[in-house]
Design an enzyme around this catalytic site. Structure first.
Site, PDB file in Angstrom:
ATOM      1  N   TYR A  86     -11.648  -5.183  10.916  1.00 19.21           N
ATOM      2  CA  TYR A  86     -11.084  -4.679  12.174  1.00 19.21           C
ATOM      3  C   TYR A  86     -10.965  -5.776  13.243  1.00 19.21           C
ATOM      4  O   TYR A  86     -11.930  -6.060  13.959  1.00 19.21           O
ATOM      5  CB  TYR A  86     -11.970  -3.522  12.667  1.00 19.21           C
TER       6      TYR A  86
ATOM      7  N   GLU B  59       0.838  -1.196   0.000  1.00 20.93           N
ATOM      8  CA  GLU B  59       0.000   0.000   0.000  1.00 20.93           C
ATOM      9  C   GLU B  59       0.877   1.251   0.000  1.00 20.93           C
ATOM     10  O   GLU B  59       1.844   1.328   0.753  1.00 20.93           O
ATOM     11  CB  GLU B  59      -0.897  -0.025   1.248  1.00 20.93           C
TER      12      GLU B  59
ATOM     13  N   THR C 174      -3.777   4.942  -1.344  1.00 18.92           N
ATOM     14  CA  THR C 174      -4.796   5.420  -0.411  1.00 18.92           C
ATOM     15  C   THR C 174      -5.453   6.710  -0.904  1.00 18.92           C
ATOM     16  O   THR C 174      -4.956   7.388  -1.811  1.00 18.92           O
ATOM     17  CB  THR C 174      -4.205   5.685   0.990  1.00 18.92           C
TER      18      THR C 174
ATOM     19  N   ASP D 291     -20.088  -5.248  13.941  1.00 16.40           N
ATOM     20  CA  ASP D 291     -18.938  -5.036  13.057  1.00 16.40           C
ATOM     21  C   ASP D 291     -18.839  -6.158  12.017  1.00 16.40           C
ATOM     22  O   ASP D 291     -18.613  -5.908  10.828  1.00 16.40           O
ATOM     23  CB  ASP D 291     -17.661  -4.989  13.918  1.00 16.40           C
TER      24      ASP D 291
ATOM     25  N   ALA E  27     -19.291   1.603   3.389  1.00 21.27           N
ATOM     26  CA  ALA E  27     -18.510   0.848   2.396  1.00 21.27           C
ATOM     27  C   ALA E  27     -19.358  -0.194   1.671  1.00 21.27           C
ATOM     28  O   ALA E  27     -19.102  -0.486   0.497  1.00 21.27           O
ATOM     29  CB  ALA E  27     -17.323   0.182   3.090  1.00 21.27           C
TER      30      ALA E  27
ATOM     31  N   HIS F 278     -14.150  -2.082  14.861  1.00 16.67           N
ATOM     32  CA  HIS F 278     -14.071  -0.669  14.485  1.00 16.67           C
ATOM     33  C   HIS F 278     -14.562   0.165  15.667  1.00 16.67           C
ATOM     34  O   HIS F 278     -15.587  -0.161  16.269  1.00 16.67           O
ATOM     35  CB  HIS F 278     -14.934  -0.405  13.246  1.00 16.67           C
TER      36      HIS F 278
ATOM     37  N   LYS G 115     -20.730  -6.052   3.359  1.00 14.74           N
ATOM     38  CA  LYS G 115     -19.766  -5.657   2.318  1.00 14.74           C
ATOM     39  C   LYS G 115     -19.513  -6.840   1.374  1.00 14.74           C
ATOM     40  O   LYS G 115     -19.367  -6.663   0.176  1.00 14.74           O
ATOM     41  CB  LYS G 115     -18.465  -5.164   2.964  1.00 14.74           C
TER      42      LYS G 115
ATOM     43  N   ARG H  43     -15.677   3.387   3.838  1.00 15.32           N
ATOM     44  CA  ARG H  43     -16.552   4.493   4.241  1.00 15.32           C
ATOM     45  C   ARG H  43     -15.735   5.771   4.390  1.00 15.32           C
ATOM     46  O   ARG H  43     -16.120   6.823   3.931  1.00 15.32           O
ATOM     47  CB  ARG H  43     -17.219   4.162   5.593  1.00 15.32           C
TER      48      ARG H  43
HETATM   49  P1  FAD Z   1     -17.600   0.583   7.175  1.00 15.36           P
HETATM   50  O1  FAD Z   1     -17.265  -0.851   7.109  1.00 15.36           O
HETATM   51  O2  FAD Z   1     -18.593   1.125   6.223  1.00 15.36           O
HETATM   52  O3  FAD Z   1     -18.095   0.966   8.630  1.00 15.36           O
HETATM   53  C1  FAD Z   1     -17.248   0.878   9.773  1.00 15.36           C
HETATM   54  C2  FAD Z   1     -18.033   0.470  10.993  1.00 15.36           C
HETATM   55  O4  FAD Z   1     -18.967   1.487  11.311  1.00 15.36           O
HETATM   56  C3  FAD Z   1     -18.801  -0.800  10.748  1.00 15.36           C
HETATM   57  O5  FAD Z   1     -18.104  -1.898  11.223  1.00 15.36           O
HETATM   58  C4  FAD Z   1     -20.101  -0.572  11.442  1.00 15.36           C
HETATM   59  O6  FAD Z   1     -20.082  -1.179  12.696  1.00 15.36           O
HETATM   60  C5  FAD Z   1     -20.229   0.916  11.579  1.00 15.36           C
HETATM   61  N1  FAD Z   1     -21.255   1.352  10.617  1.00 15.36           N
HETATM   62  C6  FAD Z   1     -21.057   2.091   9.505  1.00 15.36           C
HETATM   63  N2  FAD Z   1     -22.232   2.325   8.864  1.00 15.36           N
HETATM   64  C7  FAD Z   1     -23.175   1.704   9.581  1.00 15.36           C
HETATM   65  C8  FAD Z   1     -24.587   1.561   9.454  1.00 15.36           C
HETATM   66  N3  FAD Z   1     -25.263   2.135   8.456  1.00 15.36           N
HETATM   67  N4  FAD Z   1     -25.247   0.854  10.374  1.00 15.36           N
HETATM   68  C9  FAD Z   1     -24.583   0.268  11.397  1.00 15.36           C
HETATM   69  N5  FAD Z   1     -23.250   0.384  11.597  1.00 15.36           N
HETATM   70  C10 FAD Z   1     -22.556   1.080  10.709  1.00 15.36           C
HETATM   71  N6  FAD Z   1      -9.420   5.832   5.181  1.00 15.36           N
HETATM   72  C11 FAD Z   1      -9.270   6.791   4.238  1.00 15.36           C
HETATM   73  O7  FAD Z   1      -9.778   7.918   4.398  1.00 15.36           O
HETATM   74  N7  FAD Z   1      -8.550   6.558   3.083  1.00 15.36           N
HETATM   75  C12 FAD Z   1      -7.992   5.349   2.816  1.00 15.36           C
HETATM   76  O8  FAD Z   1      -7.370   5.168   1.767  1.00 15.36           O
HETATM   77  C13 FAD Z   1      -8.140   4.303   3.789  1.00 15.36           C
HETATM   78  N8  FAD Z   1      -7.627   3.065   3.578  1.00 15.36           N
HETATM   79  C14 FAD Z   1      -7.858   2.065   4.482  1.00 15.36           C
HETATM   80  C15 FAD Z   1      -7.395   0.767   4.213  1.00 15.36           C
HETATM   81  C16 FAD Z   1      -7.644  -0.276   5.108  1.00 15.36           C
HETATM   82  C17 FAD Z   1      -7.146  -1.662   4.783  1.00 15.36           C
HETATM   83  C18 FAD Z   1      -8.378  -0.029   6.311  1.00 15.36           C
HETATM   84  C19 FAD Z   1      -8.642  -1.137   7.298  1.00 15.36           C
HETATM   85  C20 FAD Z   1      -8.833   1.254   6.601  1.00 15.36           C
HETATM   86  C21 FAD Z   1      -8.589   2.314   5.698  1.00 15.36           C
HETATM   87  N9  FAD Z   1      -9.064   3.604   5.936  1.00 15.36           N
HETATM   88  C22 FAD Z   1      -8.894   4.590   4.988  1.00 15.36           C
HETATM   89  C23 FAD Z   1      -9.731   3.930   7.201  1.00 15.36           C
HETATM   90  C24 FAD Z   1     -11.267   3.786   7.093  1.00 15.36           C
HETATM   91  O9  FAD Z   1     -11.780   4.731   6.194  1.00 15.36           O
HETATM   92  C25 FAD Z   1     -11.833   4.004   8.486  1.00 15.36           C
HETATM   93  O10 FAD Z   1     -11.477   2.951   9.329  1.00 15.36           O
HETATM   94  C26 FAD Z   1     -13.330   4.252   8.538  1.00 15.36           C
HETATM   95  O11 FAD Z   1     -13.670   4.790   9.815  1.00 15.36           O
HETATM   96  C27 FAD Z   1     -14.181   3.014   8.324  1.00 15.36           C
HETATM   97  O12 FAD Z   1     -14.171   2.641   7.013  1.00 15.36           O
HETATM   98  P2  FAD Z   1     -14.816   1.221   6.580  1.00 15.36           P
HETATM   99  O13 FAD Z   1     -14.856   1.186   5.116  1.00 15.36           O
HETATM  100  O14 FAD Z   1     -14.179   0.129   7.278  1.00 15.36           O
HETATM  101  O15 FAD Z   1     -16.295   1.473   7.142  1.00 15.36           O
END
Ligand code: FAD
Length: 294
Positions: free
Chosen positions: A140, A9, A40, A153, A120, A144, A160, A99
């Protein structure tokens, strides 16, 4: 040891010097034939243009499969969709769908954009409507921080997957038992896609502690002791960091892990050395192809 897979990455560089450093790393790591490299997307979409440029350059100038990270933050669905369409037509067929964190930073309450994708899972579904993208997502092992429970989670991870994700990459962690327990937990919940450990070698321990705090990653006491009194000693820190990361990777490999995702921070040295130790080497016959790839 079975055939190991790696991915790297990168983050989009800001200055010419950072560009040079990134490109040097890409050239060094390319011969290891990663499954993919990813770029990223800055918090709140702040690196939108730079991410697209970096992904585009890797796609145009190398043979490396490249994945673009994309988030839902502060963007209408139409805007995100047009980014996805541009990627697809530029030959970028792999998205890391996320997200994203709230514009105020992790820890602030997250409010989705009224006209945007809420999370996401929605983003992954939106991408799959546009084209048959390969989709990776985040997961996570320590839950998370926004998630009310492990069950919620893991339910989100399943949503997804239902939306098209075929690989989950973990948040960084330093206690392998946490990762192994998590994998067991998601398998019991019926998740069968690869859960690829995200490996983040320690560079700046003080900075890392802050980030780990925000992300909900536990820093084992053993690590705290190892990095004690080394704030002004980068050379020793680097050696210890390499040792710690090597121990972590070798132990994961012994536990059957076959794909490692390295958060390189645009540095090739540690990721290259770790791959070497894991037995992931540039093959002489493919070296020319690899040079073409870089
Ligand atoms: P999601 O999986 O959509 O949600 C995270 C958690 O929030 C879920 O587990 C859930 O419990 C809760 N949640 C969300 N929506 C709902 C809903 N509607 N109802 C109930 N619960 C909900 N960030 C960046 O800005 N840029 C990047 O390039 C980047 N790269 C990353 C790469 C990796 C491998 C990882 C692990 C993280 C990265 N991140 C990045 C950080 C990430 O954006 C954050 O961790 C963010 O807070 C959560 O994103 P997610 O896609 O996991 O969220």
């Amino acid at each position: 040891m079975s055939q190991l897979h790696v991915s790297f990455e990168f983050f989009p560089p800001k200055t010419p010097a950072m560009h040079e450093k990134l490109w040097k790393s890409v050239e060094k790591l390319a011969p290891l034939r990663p499954d993919f490299v990813s770029v990223t997307y800055g918090a709140g979409g702040s690196t939108r243009v730079r991410t697209h440029e970096t992904v585009g350059r890797i796609a145009r100038e190398t043979k490396l499969p490249v994945a673009a990270h994309l988030t839902c933050v502060a963007a209408e669905k139409d805007e995100v969709d047009s980014v996805l369409k541009d990627y697809w037509s530029a030959g970028v067929k792999h998205i890391v769908a996320l997200r994203g964190d709230p514009p105020g930073g992790p820890g602030d309450p997250y409010t989705s954009h009224p006209g945007g994708y809420a999370n996401a899972a929605e983003l992954a579904a939106g991408a799959r409507k546009i084209a048959p993208f390969e989709i990776s997502v985040g997961c996570y092992p320590e839950k998370h921080p926004d998630s009310p429970s492990f069950t919620a989670d893991i339910d989100m991870l399943k949503r997804k997957i239902d939306a098209g994700a075929t690989r989950a990459i973990t948040q960084f962690f330093y206690d392998n038992s946490v990762y192994l327990r998590y994998v067991e937990r998601v398998r019991k919940a019926g998740v069968d896609i690869p859960i690829v450990p995200g490996i983040m070698p320690v560079t700046n321990f003080t900075g890392l502690r802050k980030m780990a705090d925000i992300c909900g990653t536990t820093i084992p006491g053993r690590l705290v002791k190892l990095f004690q009194n080394l704030d002004d000693d980068p050379a020793t820190r680097q050696l210890i960091s390499a040792t710690v990361a090597a121990e972590q990777c070798l132990d994961l490999a012994e536990h059957g892990v076959t794909h490692f995702h390295f958060y390189t921070l645009n540095r090739d040295d540690l990721a290259y050395a770790l791959c070497h130790m894991l037995g992931v080497r540039a093959k002489p016959r493919s070296a020319k192809g690899a040079a073409d790839a870089a």
